[in-house]
Enzyme design. Structure first.
Site, short mmCIF file in Angstrom:
data_model
loop_
_atom_site.label_atom_id
_atom_site.label_comp_id
_atom_site.label_asym_id
_atom_site.label_seq_id
_atom_site.Cartn_x
_atom_site.Cartn_y
_atom_site.Cartn_z
N GLU A 65 -11.39 -2.12 1.79
CA GLU A 65 -12.04 -1.17 2.70
C GLU A 65 -12.83 -0.10 1.95
O GLU A 65 -13.82 0.43 2.47
CB GLU A 65 -11.01 -0.52 3.63
N PHE A 127 4.27 -0.02 13.84
CA PHE A 127 3.78 -0.79 12.70
C PHE A 127 2.28 -0.53 12.50
O PHE A 127 1.48 -0.63 13.42
CB PHE A 127 4.01 -2.29 12.95
N GLN A 128 1.90 -0.19 11.30
CA GLN A 128 0.52 0.11 10.93
C GLN A 128 -0.10 1.25 11.72
O GLN A 128 -1.29 1.27 11.98
CB GLN A 128 -0.36 -1.15 10.98
N LYS A 177 -5.58 -0.42 20.32
CA LYS A 177 -5.71 -1.84 20.60
C LYS A 177 -5.76 -2.15 22.09
O LYS A 177 -6.53 -2.98 22.54
CB LYS A 177 -4.53 -2.59 19.96
N MET A 486 -16.93 9.86 -19.98
CA MET A 486 -17.08 11.28 -19.67
C MET A 486 -15.79 12.05 -19.98
O MET A 486 -15.84 13.19 -20.44
CB MET A 486 -17.48 11.45 -18.20
C1 LIG Z 1 -11.79 7.91 -8.62
C2 LIG Z 1 -11.96 8.74 -9.83
N1 LIG Z 1 -10.97 8.87 -10.73
C3 LIG Z 1 -11.15 9.63 -11.83
C4 LIG Z 1 -12.31 10.29 -12.06
C5 LIG Z 1 -12.50 11.15 -13.30
N2 LIG Z 1 -13.57 10.62 -14.15
C6 LIG Z 1 -14.84 11.07 -14.12
S1 LIG Z 1 -15.85 10.24 -15.15
C7 LIG Z 1 -14.61 9.26 -15.70
C8 LIG Z 1 -14.85 8.21 -16.71
C9 LIG Z 1 -15.64 7.09 -16.18
O1 LIG Z 1 -15.64 6.04 -17.12
P1 LIG Z 1 -16.68 4.88 -17.01
O2 LIG Z 1 -16.70 4.35 -15.62
O3 LIG Z 1 -16.45 3.89 -18.08
O4 LIG Z 1 -18.07 5.63 -17.20
P2 LIG Z 1 -18.61 6.35 -18.55
O5 LIG Z 1 -18.31 7.80 -18.43
O6 LIG Z 1 -17.91 5.72 -19.71
O7 LIG Z 1 -20.07 6.08 -18.53
C10 LIG Z 1 -13.41 9.60 -15.07
C11 LIG Z 1 -12.11 8.96 -15.33
C12 LIG Z 1 -13.32 10.15 -11.07
N3 LIG Z 1 -14.50 10.78 -11.18
N4 LIG Z 1 -13.13 9.36 -9.99
#
Ligand SMILES: Cc1ncc(C[n+]2csc(CCOP(=O)(O)OP(=O)(O)O)c2C)c(N)n1
Ligand SMILES: [Mg+2]
Lengths: 574, 172
Positions: A65, A127-128, A177, A486
């Site tokens: 989803e 349920f659900q 439903k 990042m």
């Molecule tokens: C759902 C979610 N969980 C955690 C984060 C925190 N976060 C921001 S950037 C990042 C790293 C992303 O890694 P990647 O997808 O490999 O991209 P890169 O920065 O390496 O280009 C994280 C963990 C987020 N923004 N969203």
């Protein structure tokens, strides 16, 4: 017996019409052409009606989803039309929460239909059963639970209206439903009246006057363009206005494309990873005209250093955004297009501010975006530049969240509106790939490139099934730095290189993974091969996943460190 | 600063939740809320007493309230000539010995005793919040066993005189 379907007539015999049939008809009446949905117990009547109706819209079965809702967001972002989602009650509905929040933060028109347990058992922890109205109240523009079938068509119509007018946003309609099972022969009244919801579209001419006066007295004016310009379809007016008065323009992350990135007057993006010139322009300007941006903290940096010398004017369709974060001298409530048209009609005195433009131009020359180009290995920034070159700057680009997102924002110069799809306000990893599916379905003839990280791609990659099944020619470019880049960057800069849980040493083989879904996979790890690979990939008629091995230690620069002002950027030069 | 804000709202389901949820999420400090039907069917009236730090916050609050789809009208009536009333029920410990004494305490407040038992009295009082605070203070020594207040509901007066500050000083 099957009734011959005339256009917009559904193959449903009148005497067996159910609430679900009424619902499907309401979607047709709303001109829906694509629905992103996933079945389950509480929506079985709706899926049965869908099966019987031969409805004139396509149904896309994402595999989670979260995929549905991000695809609907991507669709909405590039078409301007509301994205439509159907999910079942309970877990189906709660799996949408991240995406609904994302749509709320980035003002995307999405209408979400959730199944619900029957009205007779609501409140018994059936349920659900999940209290989706309670859960989504803070993350929707509005929500409804249908308790009377008679009201369903009106509610659907209202939901589309609310989602797509004023400041767009997500609207949830929860359908128990028994309502969708109910047999009916009723005719329905769909007229609605929302006295408490009358968005101001035409701005007050007095405020426009004030703004024009301020402009004619300004020596260092600056335009800041946000996504509001895109929602209002006002990119053309913005360009005419900026060129007429020779106003430099910077954009927010979500405003990219609202003003041509290659235009002389463009300073690029502002904010945490914006250009030095854009951020200094904000610092030095004496008049800041914000059109449809909400002064998010990633844009402003430390508020006390934000535009300290400027009179601030703010055009926004949502009055609550004006003055929320930044003190505003000239508030203008209205639609960006209307406001720009009125501003153009006013004919303010055109002042000469060549000196200002020259100083900005020399900053642009002296402090351009920079990166270390590695000899053999692929620098991620250079790779984005190649994507830009090979796609002639014309692709629809969706991104995930992280370093690759910022590099895409910095190095892909968007010249036209509605081609940039990214998660700004919520920063949702897992957004980029499903959003590309929605974008491709919304604009089937365009090249859609999804630039994702090796981390974020793994959050929603199950949707590879969908691009295979529908043969959607989405090009997935994985910027594979074997890291949550990042996070790694912040740990390097602000946590003395303690790389806590941010290195992805056990990534899957993305090529085999793609192939297992029946999708073509390509790996590229040498600079010299990049242009040819990209040319092949972009001209391939079908979906491709490209695993790009990039230099792992690259950081996004320049940067406004947390807590610092926009004028205190680090990494401005090599 | 304390403000009294009224909102007329469409009586759709969830409207109270939406409004209070927004206020909690945006860290507005609600001192009291009262809600009830208005003179028009399908329209309710909400009265909020809020504590806000400055004018910018106050402006945000009224804008965020106005933004709600079901909200028809928002008015900050703090600086208007208004009547504001609240009702409180106070159960105090009392025996036959001090019943008359308590009666003496509450009479100037035009409060009334609405229930009597062997060891307690329930007192009902209506008025502006400050008056109720004052009565509660006076009753405290007798031992307050239970207390409930409705929150303020308020109206603008029919006539708005020039200088309303003084008049409202009586309220807060
Ligand atoms: C759902 C979610 N969980 C955690 C984060 C925190 N976060 C921001 S950037 C990042 C790293 C992303 O890694 P990647 O997808 O490999 O991209 P890169 O920065 O390496 O280009 C994280 C963990 C987020 N923004 N969203
Ligand atoms: Mg990565």
């Amino acid at each position: 017996m099957k009734v011959e379907a005339k256009p917009k007539e559904l193959a449903v015999e009148k005497k067996t019409t159910t609430g679900a049939d009424v619902f499907i008809r309401s979607l047709v009446d709303a001109d829906v052409d694509t629905v992103f949905g996933y079945p389950g117990g509480a929506v079985l009547p709706i899926y049965d009606a869908l099966y019987r109706a031969n409805a004139p819209f396509q149904h896309i079965l994402c595999r989670h989803e979260q995929g549905l809702i991000h695809a609907a967001e991507g669709y909405a972002r590039v078409t301007g039309k509301p994205g439509v989602v159907i999910a079942t009650s309970g877990p189906g509905a709660t799996n949408l929460i991240t995406g609904i929040t994302d749509a709320m933060m980035d003002s995307l028109p999405v209408v979400i239909f959730t199944g619900q347990v029957g009205t007779g058992v609501i409140g018994t922890d059936a349920f659900q059963e999940a209290d989706i109205i309670g859960i989504t109240t803070p993350i929707t523009k509005y929500n409804y639970q249908v308790t009377d079938l008679k009201q369903l068509p009106r509610i659907v119509k209202e939901a589309f209206h609310i989602a797509s007018t004023g400041r767009p946003g997500p609207v949830v309609v929860d359908i128990p439903k028994n309502i969708s099972q109910e047999i009916t022969v009723d005719e329905f009244d769909t007229a609605f009246h929302l006295p408490g919801y009358q968005p101001t579209v035409k701005p007050n001419p007095l405020q426009i006057r004030k703004l024009a006066d301020a402009l004619s007295r300004s020596e260092r004016p600056l335009l800041l363009a946000g996504a509001g310009v895109l929602f209002a379809d006002a990119a053309k007016e913005l360009k005419v206005f900026a060129e007429k008065y020779q106003l430099p323009v910077t954009t927010t992350l979500l405003g990219l494309g609202s003003f041509p990135g290659t235009n002389e007057l463009s300073l690029g993006m502002a904010g945490m990873h914006g250009t030095y010139t854009a951020n200094m322009a904000i610092y030095e300007c004496d008049l800041l005209i914000n059109i449809g941006a909400r002064f998010d903290d990633r844009l402003t940096g430390a508020i006390k250093h934000f535009a300290p010398n400027a009179k601030v004017a703010h055009i926004d369709i949502d009055p609550a955004e004006i003055g929320k974060n930044i003190k505003t001298k000239i508030p203008v409530v209205g639609d960006a297009k209307e406001a720009l048209k009125q501003l153009l009609d006013v004919n303010a005195k055109i002042t000469n501010h060549d000196e200002w433009l020259q100083s900005l131009n020399s900053k642009k020359e002296d402090y351009p975006l920079w990166y270390d180009r590695s000899e053999e290995l692929i620098s991620p920034q250079w790779l984005i530049e190649q994507v830009y070159e090979v796609s002639n700057g014309e692709a629809i680009v969706t991104t995930d969240v992280g370093q690759h997102q910022m590099w895409a924002a910095q190095f892909y110069k968007f010249d036209s509106p509605d081609k940039w799809v990214t998660s700004g306000g919520l920063g949702t990893m897992g957004f980029g790939f499903p959003a590309a599916i929605g974008a491709q379905l919304g604009r089937p003839d365009e090249l859609v490139v999804s630039i994702v990280g090796d981390g974020g791609f793994q959050m929603t990659l199950q949707e590879l099934s969908v691009i295979k099944e529908r043969n959607l020619p989405v090009k997935v470019i994985i910027i594979n730095n074997e890291a949550l880049g990042m996070v790694r960057q912040w740990q390097e800069k602000f946590y003395e290189e303690r790389y806590s849980e941010s290195l992805l040493t056990e990534n899957p083989d993305f090529i085999k993974l793609a192939e297992s879904y029946g999708v073509k996979g390509v790996r590229v790890d040498k600079e010299e091969n990049v242009p040819r690979v990209l040319e092949d990939v972009f001209s391939y008629d079908g979906p491709v996943v490209v695993d790009c091995r990039v230099v792992k230690r690259e950081c996004v620069f320049p940067m406004v460190a947390p807590g610092a002002g926009n004028h205190e950027m680090i990494g401005v030069t090599k | 600063m304390k403000r009294i804000i009224t909102a007329t709202v469409q009586n759709r389901s969830g409207v109270l939740n939406r409004v209070t949820g927004m206020m909690v999420k945006r860290q507005f400090n609600i001192e009291s809320i009262s809600v009830g039907p208005s003179e028009t069917e399908g329209i309710s009236k909400m009265t909020f007493v809020v504590e806000v730090s400055d004018d910018q916050k106050l402006e945000q609050l009224t804008k965020q309230l106005n933004k709600q789809i079901d909200v028809l009208k928002v008015t900050d009536i703090t600086d208007k000539a208004i009547v504001a009333r609240e009702l409180a029920l106070i159960k105090v410990g009392s025996s036959s010995q001090n019943r008359a004494e308590i009666q003496g305490v509450i009479t100037p407040f035009r409060a009334s005793v609405i229930d009597v038992s062997k060891d307690s009295l329930i007192i009902q009082v209506t008025g502006n919040p400050e008056k109720i605070d004052a009565l509660i203070d006076l009753l405290r020594p007798y031992g307050i066993k239970e207390l409930t207040r409705t929150g303020v509901t308020a109206f603008q007066r029919g006539r708005q005189p020039e200088n309303v500050q003084e008049m409202n000083a009586l309220i807060f």
